[in-house]
Design a protein around this motif. Sequence first.
Motif, PDB file in Angstrom:
ATOM      1  N   UNK A  18       0.853  -1.187   0.000  1.00 21.21           N
ATOM      2  CA  UNK A  18       0.000   0.000   0.000  1.00 21.21           C
ATOM      3  C   UNK A  18       0.886   1.233   0.000  1.00 21.21           C
ATOM      4  N   UNK A  19       0.727   2.075  -1.033  1.00 23.19           N
ATOM      5  CA  UNK A  19       1.538   3.288  -1.156  1.00 23.19           C
ATOM      6  C   UNK A  19       3.029   2.994  -1.003  1.00 23.19           C
ATOM      7  N   UNK A  20       3.446   1.877  -1.611  1.00 19.21           N
ATOM      8  CA  UNK A  20       4.869   1.551  -1.642  1.00 19.21           C
ATOM      9  C   UNK A  20       5.400   0.829  -0.430  1.00 19.21           C
ATOM     10  N   UNK A  21       4.562   0.591   0.588  1.00 14.43           N
ATOM     11  CA  UNK A  21       5.029  -0.117   1.778  1.00 14.43           C
ATOM     12  C   UNK A  21       4.175  -1.361   2.015  1.00 14.43           C
ATOM     13  N   UNK A  22       4.736  -2.344   2.695  1.00 13.47           N
ATOM     14  CA  UNK A  22       4.027  -3.588   3.000  1.00 13.47           C
ATOM     15  C   UNK A  22       3.260  -3.408   4.308  1.00 13.47           C
ATOM     16  N   UNK A  23       1.949  -3.641   4.260  1.00 11.94           N
ATOM     17  CA  UNK A  23       1.098  -3.434   5.421  1.00 11.94           C
ATOM     18  C   UNK A  23       0.139  -4.604   5.586  1.00 11.94           C
ATOM     19  N   UNK A  24      -0.435  -4.723   6.794  1.00 11.41           N
ATOM     20  CA  UNK A  24      -1.508  -5.692   7.019  1.00 11.41           C
ATOM     21  C   UNK A  24      -2.742  -5.234   6.245  1.00 11.41           C
ATOM     22  N   UNK A  25      -3.389  -6.169   5.574  1.00 11.89           N
ATOM     23  CA  UNK A  25      -4.572  -5.821   4.789  1.00 11.89           C
ATOM     24  C   UNK A  25      -5.721  -6.764   5.138  1.00 11.89           C
ATOM     25  N   UNK A  26      -6.900  -6.391   4.699  1.00  8.61           N
ATOM     26  CA  UNK A  26      -8.096  -7.218   4.852  1.00  8.61           C
ATOM     27  C   UNK A  26      -8.589  -7.620   3.473  1.00  8.61           C
ATOM     28  N   UNK A  27      -8.916  -8.894   3.306  1.00  5.93           N
ATOM     29  CA  UNK A  27      -9.489  -9.361   2.059  1.00  5.93           C
ATOM     30  C   UNK A  27     -10.912  -9.841   2.322  1.00  5.93           C
ATOM     31  N   UNK A  28     -11.711  -9.942   1.269  1.00  4.93           N
ATOM     32  CA  UNK A  28     -13.120 -10.299   1.403  1.00  4.93           C
ATOM     33  C   UNK A  28     -13.399 -11.542   0.572  1.00  4.93           C
ATOM     34  N   UNK A  29     -14.033 -12.537   1.204  1.00  4.88           N
ATOM     35  CA  UNK A  29     -14.321 -13.799   0.561  1.00  4.88           C
ATOM     36  C   UNK A  29     -15.746 -14.245   0.895  1.00  4.88           C
ATOM     37  N   UNK A  30     -16.284 -15.103   0.048  1.00 10.84           N
ATOM     38  CA  UNK A  30     -17.591 -15.708   0.292  1.00 10.84           C
ATOM     39  C   UNK A  30     -17.384 -17.176   0.624  1.00 10.84           C
ATOM     40  N   UNK A  31     -18.001 -17.646   1.695  1.00  9.83           N
ATOM     41  CA  UNK A  31     -17.936 -19.048   2.095  1.00  9.83           C
ATOM     42  C   UNK A  31     -19.305 -19.682   1.891  1.00  9.83           C
ATOM     43  N   UNK A  32     -19.329 -20.845   1.243  1.00 11.79           N
ATOM     44  CA  UNK A  32     -20.543 -21.647   1.160  1.00 11.79           C
ATOM     45  C   UNK A  32     -20.437 -22.747   2.197  1.00 11.79           C
ATOM     46  N   UNK A  33     -21.510 -22.967   2.949  1.00 13.83           N
ATOM     47  CA  UNK A  33     -21.486 -23.958   4.020  1.00 13.83           C
ATOM     48  C   UNK A  33     -22.877 -24.531   4.199  1.00 13.83           C
ATOM     49  N   UNK A  34     -22.950 -25.808   4.534  1.00 13.04           N
ATOM     50  CA  UNK A  34     -24.241 -26.434   4.754  1.00 13.04           C
ATOM     51  C   UNK A  34     -24.943 -25.866   5.967  1.00 13.04           C
ATOM     52  N   UNK A  35     -26.275 -25.911   5.955  1.00 13.56           N
ATOM     53  CA  UNK A  35     -27.042 -25.416   7.092  1.00 13.56           C
ATOM     54  C   UNK A  35     -26.809 -26.268   8.330  1.00 13.56           C
ATOM     55  N   UNK A  36     -26.192 -27.434   8.147  1.00 15.32           N
ATOM     56  CA  UNK A  36     -25.805 -28.280   9.278  1.00 15.32           C
ATOM     57  C   UNK A  36     -24.324 -28.149   9.603  1.00 15.32           C
ATOM     58  N   UNK A  37     -23.638 -27.188   8.932  1.00 10.16           N
ATOM     59  CA  UNK A  37     -22.218 -26.970   9.169  1.00 10.16           C
ATOM     60  C   UNK A  37     -21.306 -27.806   8.304  1.00 10.16           C
ATOM     61  N   UNK A  38     -21.875 -28.565   7.381  1.00  4.21           N
ATOM     62  CA  UNK A  38     -21.068 -29.473   6.577  1.00  4.21           C
ATOM     63  C   UNK A  38     -20.474 -28.794   5.348  1.00  4.21           C
ATOM     64  N   UNK A  39     -19.372 -29.372   4.867  1.00  5.21           N
ATOM     65  CA  UNK A  39     -18.751 -29.009   3.601  1.00  5.21           C
ATOM     66  C   UNK A  39     -18.550 -27.507   3.418  1.00  5.21           C
ATOM     67  N   UNK A  40     -17.784 -26.863   4.296  1.00  6.25           N
ATOM     68  CA  UNK A  40     -17.488 -25.440   4.075  1.00  6.25           C
ATOM     69  C   UNK A  40     -16.477 -25.282   2.941  1.00  6.25           C
ATOM     70  N   UNK A  41     -16.772 -24.401   1.995  1.00  5.22           N
ATOM     71  CA  UNK A  41     -15.838 -24.140   0.897  1.00  5.22           C
ATOM     72  C   UNK A  41     -15.765 -22.639   0.659  1.00  5.22           C
TER      73      UNK A  41
END
Length: 672
Positions: free
Chosen positions: A127-150
Amino acid sequence: MIQRRTLLAGAFAAPALTAAMAAWTRAVAADAVTPPTVAELMKKPEVLGASLSPDGQRIAILREQRQGEKRVAFVLIVKADDLAAAPRTVVLGDYDPMQVVWANNDRLLVTLAMDHDANGLKIKGVYDGSIENITIYRAMAIGADGSNPVIMVGNRTNAITDSLDLSRIVDMLADDPDNVIMQIWDPGPSQWTLQKVNVNTGVAVRYEAGSKSTYAWDFQNGVPVVRYDSATTRRTAVNIFVRPQGAADWTFYRKVRSDFGELPAEFEIIAASPERDVLWAMELPEGEDAQVIRKFDLRTRTLGEVVARQPGRGVDGMLVDNNQLLVGVRYTEDRTSYQFADKSFQGHFKGMNAFFENKANVFLFDVDDAHNRFLAHVSGPQQAPAYYLYDRKAVRFDVLGDSRPWLGGRLAPMETLKIKARDGLDLTAYLTTPITPATGPLPMVVVPHGGPQVRDQSGYDHLVQALAAQGWLVLQPNYRGSTGYGRAFAEAGHHHWGDAMQWDVEDCVDSLVKAGRADPKRLAILGGSYGGYAALMGGILKPDLYRCVVSRAGPSDLPKTLADVRGQGDAEIYRWWTDLIGDPARDAAMLRAASPALRAAEMKAPVLLFHGTKDPVVDVFASRDMNAALKQAGKAVTYVEVKGEGHGGWKDEHETTWLEQSVAFIAKSFKS
């Protein structure tokens, strides 16, 4: 009569979370009469969203729990017809959850903000030429019973390094429950693409690409039928292209001003209709005094009959079901209101509002296909946002979760005021009064809204509550030029930034002083964007009225602002802004007189300026110039420049800093 059953959040949580919630509940009871601090107002909400399954049988409630540095995101799965039954808890992990929606009746899609990788290491970026901690945004699909998170788009190589945001779900593909359409940035050709992503595997397949300037699409029946391309470098204007279903090529329809530039959109697609190649669009046509909803035919590229109008108020949006059938059209009085397609439901909505003593905004955002169960987002001056289920058959209103339970009983009330301007124009303003008992005239902070073509309404506002918690009155005037009161009221502000619009603010202040409610010796003015301009201009026009001035991202030199717009090279955008503010060729003297930076020597009150360095709407030069002009004139000024922030949506730590410094600055001025 509407009944209510309160669902205790602790009963839903995993055992490890229940004890923490019990402790918070005790803390709330102990502090019930204490106004909230800025830290409490800015504290992360516990409930972040809710969604009704396509079959209307289950509700997903997105929650987050924090204890010190530890956090856990989870989803509660509740049976809609048996809210008393123990819910299922689906734990997501150590992330900031943002949104939940059902992909189908068995799987959920959750948008997450991530600041660390699978190994717990902080994600780094340049960021602006320097290395910084960043936040990324992702979508997770997961079963309504908690199964198979991807993780969606999980098959993409180097996803973390080449795209900060892989979370944009743009169409749910109602006829294809195993897939959704996501909007994904392709760094190779540097353009947005549409990709079909499987909710069971997370695998993405390229579907379609936009042009270099495309930034969004609208869909009907799973097909992209409207495309939006930036017409200027700052996206202050938009080229709209349309393509009926089955057609091969996109066709240019029109260029419109973007609401990204803080002016209301003159044409906006609201929703798809059940009729093939017909959408619902909002516009302000000739002969109407407010925006209406009309049919828009993609094949002929023409606007047809008016579907809904609310004279003198305009339309804010629509609620449609999963089959694109119209449920209701939303507009604003002093609070959120609706016109329902089924007129018999109007009585139910009236009952919902009465349930909150007509002091909250009931915003309906989800509905089942039978139009029996509704999810509502409820908020008001004394109601922090909460989520409710309304069951039409049972005539029941049940709370699903309160986002900030620690604020219960501690928020300041708001009044709606009707005030006459000096020229007889009817104005509406909102006055928030401290929850702590007080007598006699009180200090008051005036908060003109931004825009200027937006409006304030009765509702929850953390800024207003932070000010009222200090024992101050908070006045929010809807001056001429605001929307929501008809075309004539909005256009009455054109070319009057430096006079009549300011006079309306002054007249609202004067009415409270004359009524003995506001202390004329302890008045301050604070605003952001146009509101920041109004604050600065207020300090110039009435140098002895305000004890201090606070401006966040406020324009300060109107000729320079218009020259900047003209330099973007779009004649139509420039014309729109000159119609609103004034033409430098014809109104040069007026524009200079309406520019605070050119009259800095007249300012007597101390000034606090805030501005983000990446503001695309009001360039940071506005506050830099104001700061320099005040210093050159020997005036008291404090300038805070916030690295990396834009016009709004600041990071919590920066928003907290802005609130705390503004409160301290005003408090000091009232004591001096």
